[in-house]
Scaffold this active site. Structure first.
Site, PDB file in Angstrom:
ATOM      1  N   GLU A 153      -0.586  -1.797  14.535  1.00  0.00           N
ATOM      2  CA  GLU A 153       0.133  -2.890  15.216  1.00  0.00           C
ATOM      3  C   GLU A 153      -0.331  -2.977  16.677  1.00  0.00           C
ATOM      4  O   GLU A 153      -0.584  -4.065  17.192  1.00  0.00           O
ATOM      5  CB  GLU A 153       1.653  -2.649  15.171  1.00  0.00           C
ATOM      6  CG  GLU A 153       2.264  -2.700  13.772  1.00  0.00           C
ATOM      7  CD  GLU A 153       2.570  -4.108  13.261  1.00  0.00           C
ATOM      8  OE1 GLU A 153       2.792  -5.018  14.077  1.00  0.00           O
ATOM      9  OE2 GLU A 153       2.586  -4.279  12.016  1.00  0.00           O
ATOM     10  N   HIS A 171      -1.839  -1.605   6.382  1.00  0.00           N
ATOM     11  CA  HIS A 171      -2.173  -1.500   7.809  1.00  0.00           C
ATOM     12  C   HIS A 171      -3.477  -0.714   8.032  1.00  0.00           C
ATOM     13  O   HIS A 171      -4.158  -0.924   9.032  1.00  0.00           O
ATOM     14  CB  HIS A 171      -1.048  -0.784   8.573  1.00  0.00           C
ATOM     15  CG  HIS A 171       0.101  -1.670   8.943  1.00  0.00           C
ATOM     16  ND1 HIS A 171       1.036  -2.105   8.030  1.00  0.00           N
ATOM     17  CD2 HIS A 171       0.478  -2.189  10.142  1.00  0.00           C
ATOM     18  CE1 HIS A 171       1.933  -2.844   8.653  1.00  0.00           C
ATOM     19  NE2 HIS A 171       1.621  -2.918   9.935  1.00  0.00           N
ATOM     20  N   ASP A 176       4.194  -8.999   4.300  1.00  0.00           N
ATOM     21  CA  ASP A 176       4.187  -7.572   4.665  1.00  0.00           C
ATOM     22  C   ASP A 176       5.284  -7.346   5.696  1.00  0.00           C
ATOM     23  O   ASP A 176       5.880  -8.295   6.214  1.00  0.00           O
ATOM     24  CB  ASP A 176       2.807  -7.170   5.232  1.00  0.00           C
ATOM     25  CG  ASP A 176       2.704  -5.683   5.559  1.00  0.00           C
ATOM     26  OD1 ASP A 176       3.303  -4.862   4.835  1.00  0.00           O
ATOM     27  OD2 ASP A 176       2.034  -5.331   6.547  1.00  0.00           O
ATOM     28  N   SER A 177       5.513  -6.069   6.008  1.00  0.00           N
ATOM     29  CA  SER A 177       6.492  -5.738   7.052  1.00  0.00           C
ATOM     30  C   SER A 177       5.962  -6.096   8.437  1.00  0.00           C
ATOM     31  O   SER A 177       6.729  -6.281   9.373  1.00  0.00           O
ATOM     32  CB  SER A 177       6.749  -4.231   7.025  1.00  0.00           C
ATOM     33  OG  SER A 177       5.522  -3.552   7.241  1.00  0.00           O
ATOM     34  N   CYS A 181       1.966  -5.222   0.674  1.00  0.00           N
ATOM     35  CA  CYS A 181       2.560  -4.023   1.265  1.00  0.00           C
ATOM     36  C   CYS A 181       2.772  -3.017   0.140  1.00  0.00           C
ATOM     37  O   CYS A 181       3.521  -3.293  -0.812  1.00  0.00           O
ATOM     38  CB  CYS A 181       3.895  -4.416   1.895  1.00  0.00           C
ATOM     39  SG  CYS A 181       4.858  -3.021   2.506  1.00  0.00           S
ATOM     40  N   CYS A 191      -1.934   1.914   2.437  1.00  0.00           N
ATOM     41  CA  CYS A 191      -1.013   1.139   3.261  1.00  0.00           C
ATOM     42  C   CYS A 191      -1.886   0.032   3.812  1.00  0.00           C
ATOM     43  O   CYS A 191      -2.997   0.300   4.302  1.00  0.00           O
ATOM     44  CB  CYS A 191      -0.450   1.989   4.392  1.00  0.00           C
ATOM     45  SG  CYS A 191       0.396   1.001   5.654  1.00  0.00           S
TER      46      CYS A 191
HETATM   47  N1  DGL Z   1       1.849  -2.226   5.372  1.00  0.00           N
HETATM   48  C1  DGL Z   1       2.828  -1.529   4.632  1.00  0.00           C
HETATM   49  C2  DGL Z   1       2.220  -0.853   3.408  1.00  0.00           C
HETATM   50  O1  DGL Z   1       1.238  -1.306   2.857  1.00  0.00           O
HETATM   51  C3  DGL Z   1       3.798  -0.607   5.299  1.00  0.00           C
HETATM   52  C4  DGL Z   1       3.978  -0.515   6.753  1.00  0.00           C
HETATM   53  C5  DGL Z   1       5.396  -0.130   7.143  1.00  0.00           C
HETATM   54  O2  DGL Z   1       5.746   1.056   7.126  1.00  0.00           O
HETATM   55  O3  DGL Z   1       6.139  -1.062   7.457  1.00  0.00           O
HETATM   56  O4  DGL Z   1       2.728   0.135   2.931  1.00  0.00           O
END
Ligand code: DGL
Length: 275
Positions: A159, A197, A17-18, A81, A195
């Site tokens: 985060e 996150h 992931d990012s 992600c 997302c």
């Molecule tokens: N966790 C990522 C997702 O599922 C994106 C978060 C980011 O913007 O880096 O889309």
């Protein structure tokens, strides 16, 4: 290759992931398949992905993936992600020979679950605008009204939470209020957390939304898909050697995530610099 990865003969999975979002997927995989050896990779050097242009994101994921797979040979790659999966999957699959599992918005289960036919979609601004997402809605939820909201702020809040910082409930309330402003919001009974996150903030989101709205994500479905691809190669003995987290940039923020990573089973943190 990390010691933890070498120490185990169990199937190895790279979850990417990012940032920390993919931990919500890693958690589901480890719950279902406790014997696997997991490498969690965060491209914190290019975080966040949700505000990046398509061409630069495809190029970045390409570079990072080549380097990661060179350093951490694995059996399965999970792109945990939505922002990256909805854009880069065809490209990665044409270039890499290992099985790749992507995370895409849970539109199909949401449409099945919804009784009112009004579903919400909470994702990054990039995911909300992707043709891939429109296609999912067209194919699996043609009868539904979909209330979409793209937010990068929630990504940042997740985060912060994992760094142990106090999170601002007002900001979360402000975001959910935007969603609820929609004229059909009163009928919304399912909200897709599209997302990775966002499941890390599930309790906070649920607390600021009407109780009738069910929050769903793709984590468990991904874990089932990984299990299927491993075709009985997984044992029942939990992997007690611990898992590894790797970051593409050594930063103070990444180091502050180490206690949270422990709680997800990542006992080693490594840093590889990718410009
Ligand atoms: N966790 C990522 C997702 O599922 C994106 C978060 C980011 O913007 O880096 O889309």
């Amino acid at each position: 290759m990390s010691n933890a990865t070498q120490a185990s003969n169990s199937p190895r999975i790279l979850v990417f992931d990012s940032g920390v979002g993919g931990l919500s997927v890693a958690r589901e995989i480890l719950q279902r398949l406790p014997s696997v050896s997991l490498v969690y990779a965060s491209d914190n050097g290019f975080f966040p992905y949700g505000t990046k242009g398509e061409a630069e994101l495809i190029a970045r994921v390409d570079v990072v993936m080549s380097r990661l797979l060179q350093e951490y040979p694995v059996d399965i790659l999970v792109i945990a992600c939505n922002t990256a999966s909805t854009l880069t999957l065809p490209h990665l699959r044409s270039r890499l020979s290992l099985p790749i599992v992507g995370v895409v918005p849970a539109i199909k289960p949401a449409a099945k679950l919804s009784k009112t036919g009004v579903i919400g979609l909470l994702a990054t601004p990039a995911t909300v605008a992707r043709p891939y997402t429109y296609e999912l809605i067209r194919e699996y939820a043609p009868q539904c009204d979909v209330i979409s909201l793209g937010t990068s702020e929630l990504v940042q809040i997740a985060e912060q939470k994992l760094r142990g910082e106090t999170i601002d409930d007002q900001s979360i309330a402000h975001i959910t209020a935007q969603l609820m402003q929609h004229e059909q919001a009163a009928q919304m009974d399912v909200l897709v957390l599209a997302c990775t996150h966002f499941p890390l903030l599930k309790a906070e989101l649920a607390a600021s939304l009407p109780a009738a709205i069910q929050l769903i994500d793709s984590g468990e479905a991904i874990a089932r898909r990984v299990e299927y691809l491993l075709e009985g190669r997984v044992g029942n003995t939990p992997n007690n050697t611990g898992h590894t987290a790797v970051f593409t940039k050594k930063t103070p923020e990444a180091e502050r995530l180490i206690p949270a990573l422990h709680t997800f089973g990542m006992h080693t943190a490594e840093f590889i610099d990718i410009e």
